[in-house]
Enzyme design. Structure first.
Site, short mmCIF file in Angstrom:
data_model
loop_
_atom_site.label_atom_id
_atom_site.label_comp_id
_atom_site.label_asym_id
_atom_site.label_seq_id
_atom_site.Cartn_x
_atom_site.Cartn_y
_atom_site.Cartn_z
CB SER A 195 -0.97 -0.04 1.18
OG SER A 195 -2.02 0.87 1.00
CG ASP A 199 -6.11 -4.12 -4.46
OD1 ASP A 199 -7.01 -3.26 -4.33
OD2 ASP A 199 -4.95 -3.93 -4.08
CG HIS A 226 -5.31 -2.65 -0.79
ND1 HIS A 226 -4.29 -2.63 -1.72
CD2 HIS A 226 -4.94 -1.78 0.21
CE1 HIS A 226 -3.35 -1.79 -1.31
NE2 HIS A 226 -3.71 -1.27 -0.14
#
Length: 367
Positions: A147, A315, A348
């Site tokens: 991330s 994701d 994610h």
């Protein structure tokens, strides 16, 4: 390591602060006066100081890497403290020790609050490089993150190509319009809370309702449709609330998914600051590794590290096709860049929800 087991969490061999003495100029044109970075080290640097691994944290993470990614340290994991010295550095804007909105602005003597300047990922990485240099480390054995942590890794590889041997960036590409829109709505949720007070709230009277709603919106973006249907479907809340019947107060009960999201927001309130949430989501929004370079080729050809980009099949915040495309562009610039993909329903969040799979996926990188 057996899936689902939780390894013992190693303690840091050092935890403390690194203060930059000078005024730090930021990409935005603003400055930070003598900012501080909070960092932790696990294991020991060897005599050659060539065994350093930098682990860059995600939005709500901290310098204490082993507390939020313990599986990386487990037997058979990617990191071995008999061999590696693992370093975690808290990013600017966070509320876990480094300079952020809750810090005192030396120029005013008051907390920064909403006046905390806009931080670019490049600002974070340049400051980290000064800390790493102060430790006598000339080259990182590995930089890894997911991330916003993966954003830092990619910037490390571009900005300081001679300082990174291997780089692993997980679940990262520049945010698309959907991600930008969701981040905007999360900030709006906080700023529309009556307790926001322009960002000048007291810690004991923070806009917790807005932050909880922002986090709930974030959690939706971190998961997948398939996972939510599998877990919640249209089931009523597990505490017995009936969404089809009004209560005495004239309100309806909740579906199970609503109870889950409400719980995630309430839990997050206990450990995070609203101004920090706003600051870090803005940093994620403006991440663009090509900006300030003449072309994508000019940016990516600087990379000398063996780079691995990891996508996650479900994701939708950072779609795997975007990361696969990014890997192809970087490879076309002559960089040793490979793409790997996690098959997961966790969206994610898979790098945290299924770390054992991530370890299995990445282990061949080191062979």
């Amino acid at each position: 390591m057996t899936p689902g087991t939780h390894p013992s969490i190693p303690k840091p061999t050092f935890e403390g602060d690194f203060q930059l003495d000078e005024v730090v100029s930021l990409e935005s044109g603003e400055v930070l006066c003598r900012p501080t970075q909070h960092y932790a080290m696990y294991g020991q640097l060897n005599e050659a100081r060539d065994n350093a691994v930098l682990v860059c944290h995600a939005l709500s993470g901290s310098a204490l890497v082993a507390e939020w990614w313990p599986q990386l340290f487990a037997p058979g994991g990617l990191l071995d403290l008999k061999r590696d010295c693992v370093i975690g550095i808290n990013i600017f804007g966070s509320c876990y020790g480094s300079t952020g909105p809750g810090s005192i602005d030396p120029q005013t003597g008051n907390k920064y609050g909403p006046t905390f300047p806009l931080i670019n990922v490049r600002d974070i990485v340049r400051a980290q490089a000064k800390l790493i240099d102060s430790l006598g480390i000339r080259k990182l054995k590995l930089a890894i993150g997911a991330s916003i942590g993966g954003m830092q890794v990619l910037e490390w590889a571009i900005l300081f190509p001679e300082c990174v041997a291997r780089a692993i960036s997980i679940g990262v590409a520049p945010l698309g319009a959907m991600g930008l829109g969701l981040n905007h709505l999360q900030r709006q949720a906080i700023q529309l809370d009556p307790k926001w007070k322009g960002g000048h709230y007291a810690p004991e009277d923070a806009p917790r309702g807005g932050l909880a709603l922002a986090r709930a919106l974030g959690v939706i973006s971190y998961k997948s449709v398939e996972l939510f249907e599998q877990r919640f479907n249209r089931k009523p809340n597990r505490n017995g609330e009936n969404p089809w019947i009004s209560t005495a107060a004239g309100q309806n009960g909740r579906f199970d998914v609503a109870g889950f999201l409400d719980y995630q927001g309430e839990k997050f309130n206990a450990r995070f600051d609203p101004n920090s949430y706003i600051s870090i989501t803005r940093t994620m929004d403006i991440f663009d590794p090509v900006r300030a370079h003449t072309s994508p080729y000019a940016a990516y050809e600087r990379i000398q590290a063996h780079l691995t980009l990891v996508g996650i099949s479900t994701d939708w915040l950072f779609p795997p096709e975007d990361i696969r495309s990014l890997a192809a562009i970087i490879g076309a610039a002559g960089v040793r860049c490979d793409y790997r993909e996690m098959a997961s329903l966790h969206g994610h969040d898979a790098f945290l929800a299924e770390p054992e799979q991530l370890v299995r996926l990445l282990t061949p990188v080191f062979e």
